[in-house]
Scaffold this active site. Structure first.
Site, mmCIF file in Angstrom:
data_model
loop_
_atom_site.group_PDB
_atom_site.id
_atom_site.type_symbol
_atom_site.label_atom_id
_atom_site.label_comp_id
_atom_site.label_asym_id
_atom_site.label_seq_id
_atom_site.Cartn_x
_atom_site.Cartn_y
_atom_site.Cartn_z
ATOM 1 N N SER A 37 0.805 -1.217 0.000
ATOM 2 C CA SER A 37 0.000 0.000 0.000
ATOM 3 C C SER A 37 0.842 1.273 0.000
ATOM 4 O O SER A 37 0.381 2.322 -0.458
ATOM 5 C CB SER A 37 -0.937 0.003 1.213
ATOM 6 N N ASP A 187 -5.064 6.486 10.041
ATOM 7 C CA ASP A 187 -4.708 5.142 10.518
ATOM 8 C C ASP A 187 -3.290 5.076 11.079
ATOM 9 O O ASP A 187 -2.889 4.065 11.646
ATOM 10 C CB ASP A 187 -4.879 4.110 9.401
ATOM 11 N N HIS A 190 -0.363 4.813 6.891
ATOM 12 C CA HIS A 190 -0.135 5.243 5.517
ATOM 13 C C HIS A 190 0.156 6.746 5.446
ATOM 14 O O HIS A 190 -0.640 7.543 5.936
ATOM 15 C CB HIS A 190 -1.349 4.904 4.655
#
Length: 212
Positions: A37, A187, A190
């Site tokens: 990611s 979060d 990221h």
């Protein structure tokens, strides 16, 4: 009787005939990014992640290369290892950038398994004629000091064993700064788009060497 003018013309043009006409520019190199990611623009607007910015930088520096982003959010080293052979066959890359391992840590997978997968990916890419750049990840302190050192050292060991290039810490200047939390999405895993130019700056010096 031989016309001397005709002979002179032949003498001048004959050496050029074997050159195949005007010199052609070398074919663009291919950079394959195999990541998770952090490289797949998770939570970002399209075109703002470091891989997209990499293509822009390559163009700005007049480097004949194209970037193929084969990153998938949530991918592990095991997943990357299983996907790599088909990607090598399809894209025939000159450089393979491996940015995997973070999700292995999040899932508590054995370090030896992660290390073996990274090493095998590097060897497979090299066997296909590509140069390899490993992108190192570091885990937060809450994982424990011993685990953190072993995890970070794993990338260094694989790079040494496979003679691959290495970016020691992908998130240097992002995750280790005084305002680190401001660089991440809610979060706290990221990075925001504002962090991706820094991430690219961490990768670019080593990648530029491999592109010649």
């Amino acid at each position: 009787m031989v016309d001397r003018r005709d002979f002179s013309l032949f003498a001048l043009t004959a050496p050029l005939a074997g050159l195949g006409g005007p010199a052609r520019a070398a074919a663009p190199k291919t950079v394959l990014v195999l990541g998770d990611s952090l490289s797949a623009e998770y939570g970002l607007a399209r075109g703002t992640g470091w891989v997209a910015l990499l293509q822009q930088r390559i163009t700005a520096h007049n480097v004949a290369a194209r970037v193929v982003n084969a990153s998938i959010s949530g991918d592990t080293t095991s997943g990357g290892r299983s996907r790599l052979p088909a990607l090598l066959k399809q894209h025939r890359p000159d450089v393979v950038v491996i940015e995997l391992g973070g999700n292995d840590a999040l899932r508590g997978l054995p370090l030896q398994s992660t290390q073996d997968n990274l090493a095998q990916m590097a060897k497979s890419a090299q066997a296909a004629g590509a140069k390899v750049l490993l992108v190192g990840i570091q885990v937060p302190p809450n994982y424990g000091g011993d685990y953190a050192r072993r995890f970070s050292g794993m990338f260094e060991q694989v790079a040494k064993d496979t003679r691959s290039a290495l970016v020691p810490f992908f998130l240097k200047g992002v995750a280790d700064g005084p305002e680190a939390t401001a660089m991440f999405q809610p979060d706290r895993i990221h990075p925001l788009a504002a962090a991706h130019p820094i991430m690219l700056d961490n990768v670019w010096p080593e990648l530029r060497k491999l592109l010649g």
